[in-house]
Write an enzyme that holds these catalytic residues in place. Structure first.
Site, PDB file in Angstrom:
ATOM      1  CE1 TYR A 178      -3.898  -2.597   5.536  1.00 38.72           C
ATOM      2  CE2 TYR A 178      -3.449  -0.235   5.537  1.00 38.72           C
ATOM      3  CZ  TYR A 178      -3.666  -1.411   4.848  1.00 38.72           C
ATOM      4  OH  TYR A 178      -3.628  -1.413   3.482  1.00 38.72           O
ATOM      5  CB  SER A 227      -0.868  -0.009   1.263  1.00 41.28           C
ATOM      6  OG  SER A 227      -1.481   1.236   1.460  1.00 41.28           O
ATOM      7  CE  LYS A 244      -1.489  -4.608   3.342  1.00 47.67           C
ATOM      8  NZ  LYS A 244      -1.730  -5.926   2.738  1.00 47.67           N
TER       9      LYS A 244
HETATM   10  C1  UD1 Z   1      -7.360   4.261   3.842  1.00 49.98           C
HETATM   11  C2  UD1 Z   1      -6.289   3.995   4.842  1.00 49.98           C
HETATM   12  C3  UD1 Z   1      -5.120   3.369   4.129  1.00 49.98           C
HETATM   13  C4  UD1 Z   1      -5.580   2.054   3.530  1.00 49.98           C
HETATM   14  C5  UD1 Z   1      -6.784   2.253   2.657  1.00 49.98           C
HETATM   15  C6  UD1 Z   1      -7.346   0.876   2.384  1.00 49.98           C
HETATM   16  C7  UD1 Z   1      -6.595   5.686   6.581  1.00 49.98           C
HETATM   17  C8  UD1 Z   1      -6.021   6.887   7.229  1.00 49.98           C
HETATM   18  N1  UD1 Z   1      -5.922   5.224   5.504  1.00 49.98           N
HETATM   19  O1  UD1 Z   1      -6.826   5.153   2.850  1.00 49.98           O
HETATM   20  O2  UD1 Z   1      -4.067   3.132   5.022  1.00 49.98           O
HETATM   21  O3  UD1 Z   1      -4.525   1.496   2.779  1.00 49.98           O
HETATM   22  O4  UD1 Z   1      -7.788   3.038   3.292  1.00 49.98           O
HETATM   23  O5  UD1 Z   1      -8.541   0.929   1.717  1.00 49.98           O
HETATM   24  O6  UD1 Z   1      -7.592   5.166   7.001  1.00 49.98           O
HETATM   25  N2  UD1 Z   1     -13.058  10.598   3.449  1.00 49.98           N
HETATM   26  C9  UD1 Z   1     -14.097  11.460   3.806  1.00 49.98           C
HETATM   27  N3  UD1 Z   1     -15.241  10.928   4.319  1.00 49.98           N
HETATM   28  C10 UD1 Z   1     -15.416   9.590   4.496  1.00 49.98           C
HETATM   29  C11 UD1 Z   1     -14.361   8.703   4.132  1.00 49.98           C
HETATM   30  C12 UD1 Z   1     -13.203   9.243   3.615  1.00 49.98           C
HETATM   31  O7  UD1 Z   1     -13.966  12.672   3.659  1.00 49.98           O
HETATM   32  O8  UD1 Z   1     -16.469   9.176   4.998  1.00 49.98           O
HETATM   33  C13 UD1 Z   1     -11.830  11.157   2.873  1.00 49.98           C
HETATM   34  C14 UD1 Z   1     -10.593  10.839   3.689  1.00 49.98           C
HETATM   35  O9  UD1 Z   1     -10.373  11.814   4.656  1.00 49.98           O
HETATM   36  C15 UD1 Z   1      -9.520  10.824   2.592  1.00 49.98           C
HETATM   37  C16 UD1 Z   1     -10.262  10.328   1.342  1.00 49.98           C
HETATM   38  O10 UD1 Z   1     -11.643  10.557   1.606  1.00 49.98           O
HETATM   39  O11 UD1 Z   1      -9.051  12.106   2.346  1.00 49.98           O
HETATM   40  C17 UD1 Z   1     -10.041   8.863   1.074  1.00 49.98           C
HETATM   41  O12 UD1 Z   1     -10.333   8.119   2.246  1.00 49.98           O
HETATM   42  P1  UD1 Z   1     -10.337   6.531   2.272  1.00 49.98           P
HETATM   43  O13 UD1 Z   1     -11.176   6.010   1.178  1.00 49.98           O
HETATM   44  O14 UD1 Z   1     -10.651   6.104   3.661  1.00 49.98           O
HETATM   45  O15 UD1 Z   1      -8.843   6.144   1.896  1.00 49.98           O
HETATM   46  P2  UD1 Z   1      -7.455   6.569   2.611  1.00 49.98           P
HETATM   47  O16 UD1 Z   1      -7.674   7.236   3.881  1.00 49.98           O
HETATM   48  O17 UD1 Z   1      -6.660   7.279   1.591  1.00 49.98           O
END
Ligand code: UD1
Length: 337
Positions: free
Chosen positions: A150, A125, A154
């Site tokens: 997690y 990742s 990795k």
């Molecule tokens: C997350 C994990 C990452 C993991 C990946 C696996 C965290 C901090 N990181 O990545 O380690 O490898 O998932 O799938 O959890 N967001 C919102 N509202 C929401 C959900 C997400 O605003 O309800 C935003 C988050 O703040 C982020 C973006 O959307 O900026 C993507 O979020 P997400 O899909 O959870 O992925 P990551 O955080 O990048």
């Protein structure tokens, strides 16, 4: 040629099984069904005309792993997806993550090293880079201290594979995924998050379908053009195809090192608001959302430099963000209908 896919009924695993079967590989899928369902096999069959061989098995059980590889001692490669992936859960239950993501990896490698074709592809990742200083992120960017158990699994997984490669015949490719989204265009397989989704795109589609009241956008005060965090969203089918390309690289002995690492992303960063706008466009739905505070542990920005994947691996993501979101929406509508 027989290929083992661990976690083969999961989100990325199932899409990879489809691409492998489309290329004529014989697939043995292993899954403990902890975060997937046996009905995924039917979806794979409807797309490819064939069910993979399926072994319901928990890789934490060393004896089962040994017996599996005795039975399937003719495998030409293993693609290892089976792992837990929820950051918050890993903070609450680190031992589950170390057992599931590390013990299982060790047991698989122990058996793989005895085979005559020990080729191994590992699901890593971009989380290993933490908040990289330079965007887009190249594979040379330094690995940062992990922000969660997690993420640590990795990093440790990559280290274990690198150590093992020095003293065995195992050839490995570490694939560092950015943010996989979307579903197969047929909507026969897709992402099936258990409970409340933690990831952005399933939360968006569940909100649009009416299962969630509104999306919380975590922070609009990041140092990005619109203030929301930026990620590199890659279509899961593109990602799946990269595994087939990586596997063929190992099978044809084109790899330049015993362990090679590639970033898998599109090279384009999109903000949360850009994702919402693109979703609204492809779905014709107005999305109910609200800006709230930042989520702990989130980084500002992460998107891939794809030069190495494009030029050395010979793979390039084809789908746009809109394609990916349209497929995610089609899947959500199908499973709720
Ligand atoms: C997350 C994990 C990452 C993991 C990946 C696996 C965290 C901090 N990181 O990545 O380690 O490898 O998932 O799938 O959890 N967001 C919102 N509202 C929401 C959900 C997400 O605003 O309800 C935003 C988050 O703040 C982020 C973006 O959307 O900026 C993507 O979020 P997400 O899909 O959870 O992925 P990551 O955080 O990048």
């Amino acid at each position: 040629m027989k290929i083992v896919v661990t976690g083969g009924l999961g989100f990325i695993g199932s899409h990879t099984v489809v691409e492998l079967q489309n290329e004529g590989f014989e697939v043995v899928a292993i899954d403990n069904l902890s975060n997937s369902s046996e009905s995924v096999l039917d979806g794979i069959e409807r797309i490819t005309g064939k069910k993979p061989i399926f072994e319901k098995m928990d890789l934490r059980d060393k004896t089962s792993v040994q017996n599996f590889f005795k039975k399937h001692n003719d495998v030409a490669g293993v693609i290892h997806f089976a792992a837990s992936k929820a950051v918050g859960e890993s903070v609450e239950n680190p031992l589950l993550y170390y057992e599931n993501n590390i013990n299982a990896l060790v047991y698989v490698l122990q058996e793989l090293k005895e085979l005559s074709n020990p080729n191994f592809i590992f699901s890593s990742s971009c989380t290993v880079y933490g908040q990289a200083e330079i965007m887009p992120i190249t594979e040379d960017a330094s690995v940062q201290p992990a922000a969660s158990p997690y993420g640590n699994t990795k990093q440790i997984g990559e280290e274990i594979i690198t150590d093992v490669a020095k003293v065995t015949n195992i050839n490995s490719i570490l694939l560092r995924y950015f943010n996989p989204i979307g579903s197969h265009p047929s909507a026969e397989i897709g992402e099936l998050p258990l409970g409340i989704p933690q990831n952005l795109v399933p939360f968006i589609t569940q909100t649009a379908i009416g299962m969630r009241e509104k999306l919380s956008v975590y922070g609009d005060d990041y140092p990005t053009p619109d203030g929301t965090a930026v990620r590199d969203y890659i279509h899961v089918v593109d990602l799946a195809k990269a595994h087939v390309v990586a596997l063929k690289r190992l099978l044809s002995k084109q790899n330049l090192d015993k362990v090679e690492t590639f970033n898998l992303g599109t090279g384009t960063g999109s903000s949360v608001l850009e994702v919402i706008t693109a979703f609204e466009k492809v779905s014709g739905q107005k999305l109910n959302y609200q800006i709230v505070g930042r989520r702990e542990g989130d980084i500002t920005s992460a998107y891939a430099n794809t030069d190495k994947a494009n030029n050395v691996l010979g793979w390039k993501a084809q789908s746009t963000l809109e394609d990916s979101l349209a497929s995610a929406w089609k899947w959500e509508q199908k499973i709720r209908s």
